[in-house]
Each structure stands twice: as C-alpha cells, then as structure tokens.
Write a protein that holds these residues in place. Sequence first.
Motif, PDB file in Angstrom:
ATOM      1  N   LEU A   5       0.816  -1.213   0.000  1.00  0.00           N
ATOM      2  CA  LEU A   5       0.000   0.000   0.000  1.00  0.00           C
ATOM      3  C   LEU A   5       0.850   1.263   0.000  1.00  0.00           C
ATOM      4  CD1 LEU A   5      -2.817  -0.962   2.520  1.00  0.00           C
ATOM      5  CD2 LEU A   5      -2.863  -1.080   0.016  1.00  0.00           C
ATOM      6  N   ALA A   6       2.141   1.106   0.349  1.00  0.00           N
ATOM      7  CA  ALA A   6       2.993   2.291   0.420  1.00  0.00           C
ATOM      8  C   ALA A   6       3.223   2.908  -0.944  1.00  0.00           C
ATOM      9  CB  ALA A   6       4.333   1.919   1.057  1.00  0.00           C
ATOM     10  N   THR A   7       3.057   2.126  -1.993  1.00  0.00           N
ATOM     11  CA  THR A   7       3.281   2.640  -3.344  1.00  0.00           C
ATOM     12  C   THR A   7       2.004   3.141  -4.002  1.00  0.00           C
ATOM     13  OG1 THR A   7       2.989   0.425  -4.270  1.00  0.00           O
ATOM     14  CG2 THR A   7       5.235   1.094  -3.664  1.00  0.00           C
ATOM     15  N   ALA A   8       0.887   3.078  -3.290  1.00  0.00           N
ATOM     16  CA  ALA A   8      -0.382   3.520  -3.866  1.00  0.00           C
ATOM     17  C   ALA A   8      -0.345   5.027  -4.113  1.00  0.00           C
ATOM     18  CB  ALA A   8      -1.535   3.173  -2.921  1.00  0.00           C
ATOM     19  N   ASP A   9      -0.938   5.424  -5.210  1.00  0.00           N
ATOM     20  CA  ASP A   9      -0.981   6.846  -5.582  1.00  0.00           C
ATOM     21  C   ASP A   9      -2.042   7.547  -4.745  1.00  0.00           C
ATOM     22  OD1 ASP A   9      -1.045   9.317  -6.712  1.00  0.00           O
ATOM     23  OD2 ASP A   9      -1.431   8.632  -8.758  1.00  0.00           O
ATOM     24  N   PRO A  10      -1.648   8.523  -3.910  1.00  0.00           N
ATOM     25  CA  PRO A  10      -2.661   9.212  -3.084  1.00  0.00           C
ATOM     26  C   PRO A  10      -3.683   9.966  -3.923  1.00  0.00           C
ATOM     27  CG  PRO A  10      -0.526  10.340  -2.993  1.00  0.00           C
ATOM     28  CD  PRO A  10      -0.290   9.046  -3.680  1.00  0.00           C
ATOM     29  N   HIS A  11      -3.294  10.364  -5.144  1.00  0.00           N
ATOM     30  CA  HIS A  11      -4.244  11.070  -5.997  1.00  0.00           C
ATOM     31  C   HIS A  11      -5.411  10.159  -6.402  1.00  0.00           C
ATOM     32  CE1 HIS A  11      -1.733  14.615  -6.268  1.00  0.00           C
ATOM     33  NE2 HIS A  11      -0.692  13.863  -6.601  1.00  0.00           N
ATOM     34  N   THR A  12      -5.115   8.846  -6.501  1.00  0.00           N
ATOM     35  CA  THR A  12      -6.190   7.901  -6.822  1.00  0.00           C
ATOM     36  C   THR A  12      -7.230   7.879  -5.709  1.00  0.00           C
ATOM     37  OG1 THR A  12      -4.632   6.536  -8.073  1.00  0.00           O
ATOM     38  CG2 THR A  12      -6.689   5.491  -7.379  1.00  0.00           C
ATOM     39  N   HIS A  13      -6.738   7.885  -4.467  1.00  0.00           N
ATOM     40  CA  HIS A  13      -7.668   7.890  -3.334  1.00  0.00           C
ATOM     41  C   HIS A  13      -8.490   9.182  -3.319  1.00  0.00           C
ATOM     42  CE1 HIS A  13      -4.439   5.170  -1.303  1.00  0.00           C
ATOM     43  NE2 HIS A  13      -5.175   4.503  -2.160  1.00  0.00           N
ATOM     44  N   ASP A  14      -7.831  10.305  -3.585  1.00  0.00           N
ATOM     45  CA  ASP A  14      -8.529  11.585  -3.588  1.00  0.00           C
ATOM     46  C   ASP A  14      -9.581  11.626  -4.689  1.00  0.00           C
ATOM     47  OD1 ASP A  14      -8.749  14.448  -2.710  1.00  0.00           O
ATOM     48  OD2 ASP A  14      -8.158  14.782  -4.793  1.00  0.00           O
ATOM     49  N   THR A  15      -9.235  11.079  -5.850  1.00  0.00           N
ATOM     50  CA  THR A  15     -10.197  11.057  -6.956  1.00  0.00           C
ATOM     51  C   THR A  15     -11.410  10.208  -6.602  1.00  0.00           C
ATOM     52  OG1 THR A  15      -8.412  11.356  -8.566  1.00  0.00           O
ATOM     53  CG2 THR A  15     -10.508  10.458  -9.386  1.00  0.00           C
ATOM     54  N   LEU A  16     -11.175   9.070  -5.938  1.00  0.00           N
ATOM     55  CA  LEU A  16     -12.284   8.217  -5.517  1.00  0.00           C
ATOM     56  C   LEU A  16     -13.190   8.959  -4.536  1.00  0.00           C
ATOM     57  CD1 LEU A  16     -13.731   5.495  -5.405  1.00  0.00           C
ATOM     58  CD2 LEU A  16     -12.098   4.787  -3.623  1.00  0.00           C
ATOM     59  N   ASP A  17     -12.571   9.663  -3.578  1.00  0.00           N
ATOM     60  CA  ASP A  17     -13.355  10.420  -2.600  1.00  0.00           C
ATOM     61  C   ASP A  17     -14.187  11.493  -3.298  1.00  0.00           C
ATOM     62  OD1 ASP A  17     -12.205   8.882  -0.675  1.00  0.00           O
ATOM     63  OD2 ASP A  17     -10.796  10.428   0.023  1.00  0.00           O
ATOM     64  N   ARG A  18     -13.548  12.196  -4.224  1.00  0.00           N
ATOM     65  CA  ARG A  18     -14.261  13.270  -4.927  1.00  0.00           C
ATOM     66  C   ARG A  18     -15.404  12.697  -5.754  1.00  0.00           C
ATOM     67  NH1 ARG A  18     -11.050  18.407  -7.268  1.00  0.00           N
ATOM     68  NH2 ARG A  18     -10.625  19.382  -5.254  1.00  0.00           N
ATOM     69  N   ALA A  19     -15.159  11.600  -6.435  1.00  0.00           N
ATOM     70  CA  ALA A  19     -16.209  10.993  -7.261  1.00  0.00           C
ATOM     71  C   ALA A  19     -17.407  10.575  -6.408  1.00  0.00           C
ATOM     72  CB  ALA A  19     -15.648   9.793  -8.013  1.00  0.00           C
ATOM     73  N   THR A  20     -17.128  10.091  -5.201  1.00  0.00           N
ATOM     74  CA  THR A  20     -18.219   9.704  -4.297  1.00  0.00           C
ATOM     75  C   THR A  20     -19.048  10.919  -3.896  1.00  0.00           C
ATOM     76  OG1 THR A  20     -16.878   7.883  -3.437  1.00  0.00           O
ATOM     77  CG2 THR A  20     -18.758   8.596  -2.102  1.00  0.00           C
ATOM     78  N   ARG A  21     -18.347  12.026  -3.563  1.00  0.00           N
ATOM     79  CA  ARG A  21     -19.075  13.241  -3.195  1.00  0.00           C
ATOM     80  C   ARG A  21     -19.837  13.819  -4.389  1.00  0.00           C
ATOM     81  NH1 ARG A  21     -14.365  14.016   0.131  1.00  0.00           N
ATOM     82  NH2 ARG A  21     -13.338  15.226  -1.520  1.00  0.00           N
ATOM     83  N   VAL A  22     -19.267  13.689  -5.574  1.00  0.00           N
ATOM     84  CA  VAL A  22     -19.961  14.169  -6.775  1.00  0.00           C
ATOM     85  C   VAL A  22     -21.274  13.418  -6.969  1.00  0.00           C
ATOM     86  CG1 VAL A  22     -19.850  14.193  -9.298  1.00  0.00           C
ATOM     87  CG2 VAL A  22     -17.914  15.021  -7.959  1.00  0.00           C
ATOM     88  N   ALA A  23     -21.249  12.096  -6.780  1.00  0.00           N
ATOM     89  CA  ALA A  23     -22.467  11.297  -6.929  1.00  0.00           C
ATOM     90  C   ALA A  23     -23.537  11.753  -5.944  1.00  0.00           C
ATOM     91  CB  ALA A  23     -22.149   9.817  -6.734  1.00  0.00           C
ATOM     92  N   ALA A  24     -23.109  12.039  -4.704  1.00  0.00           N
ATOM     93  CA  ALA A  24     -24.068  12.529  -3.709  1.00  0.00           C
ATOM     94  C   ALA A  24     -24.571  13.914  -4.072  1.00  0.00           C
ATOM     95  CB  ALA A  24     -23.414  12.549  -2.330  1.00  0.00           C
ATOM     96  N   ALA A  25     -23.686  14.753  -4.601  1.00  0.00           N
ATOM     97  CA  ALA A  25     -24.075  16.127  -4.947  1.00  0.00           C
ATOM     98  C   ALA A  25     -25.115  16.158  -6.058  1.00  0.00           C
ATOM     99  CB  ALA A  25     -22.838  16.930  -5.364  1.00  0.00           C
TER     100      ALA A  25
END
Length: 576
Positions: A5-25
């Motif tokens: 998990l140390a090599t995971a791209d943090p931007h991927t996590h942020d994009t997932l979070d944003r996409a979830t909030r977009v769906a709710a919005a």
Amino acid sequence: MSDPLATADPHTHDTLDRATRVAAARITRGISPNAARAAWADWAAHLAYAPGRRWDLTERAIRNTTRAMMASAGLDEGFTPAPGDHRFRDPAWNDYPYRIWKNWYLSQEDWWNHATWGIRGMRPRSVDRVNFMARQVLDMVSPSNSPMLNPEILNRTRATGGANLVTGMQNAVSDVAAQLRNDPQAPSEAFQVGRNLAVTPGQVVFRNHLIELLQYSPQTERVHAEPILIVPAWIMKYYILDLSQTNSLIGWLVAQGFTVFCISWRNPTPEDRNLGLEDYRRMGVMVALDAVRRINGPARVHACGYCLGGTILSIAAATMARDGDDRLASITLLAAQTDFSEAGELMMFMDESQVAFLEDMMWDQGVLDQKQMAGAFQMLRAQDLVWTRAVRRYFLGEEEHEFDISAWNADATRMPYRMHAEYLRGLFLENRLTAGRFAVEGRVIALRDITAPFFVVGTEQDHIAPWRSVYKATLFTESDLSFVLTSGGHNGGILSVPGKPHRHYRMGHRPVGRRYMDPDSWQEGHPQIDGAWWTAWADWLAGKSAPETVAPPPMGNRAEGLAPLMPAPGSYVLQR
C-alpha cells in the motif's frame, strides 16, 4: 517485505473520494448533507438542555391548537399569514371547511418558526439553517399546494369544467420532458436580446477570450469628459442594466450626456474550468479599463460595479491604489459586497463541508451550471418561485406573464470551476478581502488604500446582498463616500427608472475623516426621499467630473487596434 500500500498513488484515493461526493451532490443538487445534519444536531443538543424552552414550546403548541380549533368553529379570527404571504389571499380560504386547513397549517408554521429560532448556545448559522429547512418542508406541505384542499383550484375546476387541469397536465408533461432531455430553456418569444432587450445603440470595440467591451453611441452633442465603465456580475447577463428601452440604466446614462462602456462577460464552458478570479480582474476589469483610456483619452474613468462585478472592481481598485495607479475618477458599487461576514441567506450553508461539496461538483463538471445556480436562488424563495408557481402553472392552468426582467432572469450563465471555488473559499468562507489577507500578484491589498470617492447603493429588500452588508463599505474605506439605500430588491431596486411610481431612497454623505456610523443609526438619521436614486447618482457623477463638457469620442480607435467589431449587444451575450 515492503508494504504494497505504500506505493499507492494518493491522488487515486482523492479522486475516488471526490467521485463519491460528486455522486451525492447530483442527488442533493449540491447541498452538503453534512451541513444539514450538523445544524439539526446542534439544535437538538441545545434543546435537550433547555427545559424552559421545551416548556415554552409545549405551552405554545397548546395555545396554537386551541386557537386553531376555535377558528375552525368560527369562534376566533384565527391566524394571519405573514406579510408577503399571498397563498391564502383568496376570500374562499375564510369559508368552511377551507378555514380549517388554513388555520391548522398556519398554527404549525407559527410553532416551527418559534421552535427553530435561537436557543442559547447554538451556533448562529445552525439557527438560520434549521429555520430555513423547516420552512422548506412547511412550504411543501401547505394546503395551498393541494388541488383537493385549495378552494381557488376547486372553484377554477368547476368554472372551466376541468380545462385548467388539462392545461396544467400539458404544462407538467412539457416541463418534465424538457428536464429529461436536459434541454436549456427556450428563449422568450416576447423578449429577445437585440430586438427589444439590450437595444441601446453601440459597438463592440474590444474582445478577448473573457469579455466583449461595448461602447454606446452618444445621444447628446456634448458629453462629460470622464467616461463610465460598467462591470456587471458574471453570474448574470449584463443586459439587466440595459433591458427594454424604458427600463435601461445604460440608455438613461447615455441620454444624460455620459460616455458609457460596459463589459459583456463570456458564458464559460467546461474548457474554461481553469479561469480564476485573477483572470477576471486582469483579463476583465483591467483590460477593459486600458481599452477605455485608449479610446477616450487621458481623462480618468468613473468605474461602476454591480453585484459580483462590484466585488471584483473593488479588488481591482485596491490593487491599483496599492500600485499608485490613479486612473479612476470614482467608484460606484451597486448592491455589491466587499465584506462577507453578514452576506445574507446565501451564506446559510456556506461552511467548509458545503464549499468542499460544491468544489467537487464543479471539479467534475468544469463549471457551475446555470440550472444549479437557479435552483439555489429558487430555494431561498421557494414559497413564491417554486410552489406558488407550480400551483398556478399545473393546477390553475395559467401561463406565466412575461416581463423584460423575467426573460433576463431565465437567461442564466455558468461559472468556471476555479474562479467560483476561489470566490467561495477566499471571500464567502474566509472573508479575506476585509481581513487583510487577500493577495493580488503575491501582495496583500487593502480597501482603505483607495482614495477615489465612492457611491455605494444598497436595496431595502435584498436577500442576496443585504443592505447592511453592502453598507460595510463605509467601515473598511476612508475616502469620500456617499451611501444610498433605495426601495426594492437586488434587481428591482437597482432598476429605479425616474418617473416610476412608489420609488424612494435615502442618501447620506461621509466625508474624509468622519467617524463611522452604524447602519441602523444611519437609516434613522437620513429621511426618505421620494423618487429614483438615478438622478442623485447622475448629479454626483457630474460633480466628480470636469466642469467643461467635450465632443463625444469616436466609436473605438482604429489607430490603437480597437476598431468596432460588430454592433451591440455583441456575441457573448447570446451564448447559451
């Protein structure tokens, strides 16, 4: 062994979070559910520790119930709707059984208004939010919205043999179909830009990616030496200031012997997502000011900003003052805020959670869509703009009467992601401009540096830029300032054509060095003047101009590369 998990791209996590909030919005139309939950939790927690308040609410419930029962039996006059509430104005609401529905509803409305008003210790914003949300639900369940409980609908149905319901159903099907197709609202047939809206003669004399600059043709043989540059809000089409021939501030100014220029903002698309607030200052206000000087000559310029246009004009003027640029003869702010600590009902849900929600929605879309903005304004006045409109259109079968201002109101615009996010966070949420933390080109600016005189206009019934918030310009500036408080709302109060009945205003002057006066004391100390404030403004502008008039300048300046491009109102105003 390395952690995968140390090599995971943090931007991927942020994009997932944003996409979830977009769906709710998309479901909530951009309203953060966290903001709503927090407000109700704050209310419930403080009510739990307020036994006296709960006792008071119990007594009020008993009184309201008793009064509603007596009114239903004709033993009491019952509850009176709030001023401005026209839902129950039909006399049939006083007849049986309709008086029962009306009084029970108004008793509940009274109780909830009392219940959701401040409890000691609650955050003020939570008070506003729970009261607003309770009002939204009450507006929705009003008996005036029901065809079985509203006597006006029932009487119309009997009189027309049900034709009103047939027409209403056709209207509803048409509106739903347009929503499903995501069709933009068709332009008005009665009012069209260039035909009977935005018809003051002029030319587009400059164009870049963000603005068209309109120069209006002179109507007098001599003009004031100092021109006027109008900076409208980009949240609206500029022609709110140039409506019909009898309702045009721009046309009236030209007729008074002023040379008038006006910015027409581009209607941004998702490709413009990275246009920022600084772009609106630099590519909008400053470029327009440069062009005006190249056309009109060395005379200083009277700058006028309306709504958000006044805010960006204030930022530009403070930057100019910081940098020693004295090209402004005066600054006029029309229903424009420079301080956002009391910015009205639009601030109700503006916290970190809400701004993040809107930022993510705009990040996904590239812009804040005009339908989303229109929905936010409709929520503020849902009783009139949503429910009363629905009753008249779908149950009474009435077509809406069109006016010049209603046609303009339907001609909405978009806002770029970056600019609106910067505006919401930097001004609405953090109030940087008057807190000494708003930087332009890496250096902080201050309104108090401005030495040009101010003419500031607030409107009595403004729910977008409340006049007491607009009045705060007197607190954060030190130059000569005249303040006007006029009748009407955010748009109607500004469109105060001389000769129109039932108009009044108050006007006061703060010279350099005078101490601050609070808004309520100011209002009490300045008598009401009958008439339109436009004439007072024209006199003020003339007093800040050179005494000698001059021949009108040419339309554009070919030698400076500013040849007229096309007749006003130009092309940007037609973008959808």
